[in-house]
Scaffold this active site. Structure first.
Site, mmCIF file in Angstrom:
data_model
loop_
_atom_site.group_PDB
_atom_site.id
_atom_site.type_symbol
_atom_site.label_atom_id
_atom_site.label_comp_id
_atom_site.label_asym_id
_atom_site.label_seq_id
_atom_site.Cartn_x
_atom_site.Cartn_y
_atom_site.Cartn_z
ATOM 1 N N ARG A 30 0.836 -1.209 0.000
ATOM 2 C CA ARG A 30 0.000 0.000 0.000
ATOM 3 C C ARG A 30 0.867 1.254 0.000
ATOM 4 O O ARG A 30 1.885 1.322 0.714
ATOM 5 C CB ARG A 30 -0.955 -0.006 1.194
ATOM 6 N N ASP A 31 0.446 2.225 -0.817
ATOM 7 C CA ASP A 31 1.165 3.490 -0.904
ATOM 8 C C ASP A 31 1.104 4.215 0.443
ATOM 9 O O ASP A 31 0.064 4.236 1.100
ATOM 10 C CB ASP A 31 0.548 4.356 -2.019
ATOM 11 N N ILE A 32 2.214 4.830 0.804
ATOM 12 C CA ILE A 32 2.287 5.527 2.094
ATOM 13 C C ILE A 32 1.413 6.787 2.097
ATOM 14 O O ILE A 32 1.032 7.280 3.162
ATOM 15 C CB ILE A 32 3.775 5.881 2.399
ATOM 16 N N ASN A 88 4.629 6.100 -13.807
ATOM 17 C CA ASN A 88 5.253 7.383 -14.117
ATOM 18 C C ASN A 88 6.696 7.158 -14.564
ATOM 19 O O ASN A 88 7.372 6.251 -14.055
ATOM 20 C CB ASN A 88 5.231 8.294 -12.886
ATOM 21 N N GLU A 96 8.942 9.864 -8.723
ATOM 22 C CA GLU A 96 9.694 10.296 -7.541
ATOM 23 C C GLU A 96 10.636 9.210 -7.045
ATOM 24 O O GLU A 96 11.701 9.504 -6.507
ATOM 25 C CB GLU A 96 8.723 10.685 -6.411
ATOM 26 N N VAL A 97 10.223 7.957 -7.199
ATOM 27 C CA VAL A 97 11.044 6.837 -6.726
ATOM 28 C C VAL A 97 11.543 6.072 -7.953
ATOM 29 O O VAL A 97 10.740 5.578 -8.753
ATOM 30 C CB VAL A 97 10.240 5.905 -5.793
ATOM 31 N N HIS A 101 7.439 1.225 -10.645
ATOM 32 C CA HIS A 101 6.276 0.798 -9.856
ATOM 33 C C HIS A 101 5.013 1.165 -10.604
ATOM 34 O O HIS A 101 4.927 2.228 -11.226
ATOM 35 C CB HIS A 101 6.286 1.418 -8.460
ATOM 36 N N MET A 102 4.042 0.281 -10.514
ATOM 37 C CA MET A 102 2.722 0.532 -11.090
ATOM 38 C C MET A 102 1.779 0.904 -9.953
ATOM 39 O O MET A 102 1.664 0.169 -8.968
ATOM 40 C CB MET A 102 2.226 -0.726 -11.822
#
Ligand code: DGP
Length: 120
Positions: A30-32, A88, A96-97, A101-102
């Site tokens: 899960r995204d923070i 992205n 950003e990272v 990642h999807m």
């Protein structure tokens, strides 16, 4: 050699994350900073910084991102209403990272794909 990000530590379970799925190729957590009721990141276990860096040998892991997204969407109960998958890439893409990642985002109407803008 690309530099590791925090995601490699999450994959190796060296730091805490709410991991919802993991196998030999991908990890989902899960995204923070969730943007919707469901916001899960699905990442290849192998460090690939951006979509620009993928090779043919990455196809199994990249394909797995999609099948795992569909599985998690079903488990989250959002498959029928729908959801959005986003990857992205680099600065203009808002990355950003630098570990591919999807984003799996859903659980509410998401509106148009991009905020309307007169700039093309
Ligand atoms: P992007 O802009 O596509 O690179 O999205 C990066 C996402 O990663 C962003 O939505 C927040 C998320 N994120 C960053 N650091 C962490 C972390 O340490 N843990 C978790 N669970 N998510 C993180």
């Amino acid at each position: 050699m690309a530099e590791e990000t925090i995601f490699s530590k999450i994959i190796r379970r060296e730091i805490n994350a709410d991991i919802v799925y993991q196998d030999d190729l991908v990890t989902a957590f899960r995204d923070i900073n969730p943007q919707a009721p469901t916001h899960v990141l699905i990442v290849p276990n192998k460090l690939i910084p951006t979509i620009n860096d993928v090779t043919k040998e990455d196809e199994p892991a990249l394909g797995r991102l999609i099948t795992v997204a569909a599985k998690i969407a079903a488990e989250e109960g959002i498959a029928e209403d729908g959801y959005r998958l986003i990857i992205n890439c680099n600065r203009d893409g808002g990355q950003e990272v630098y570990h591919i990642h999807m984003h799996l985002i859903g659980g509410r109407p998401l509106g148009r794909m991009l905020a309307s803008s007169s700039q093309i």
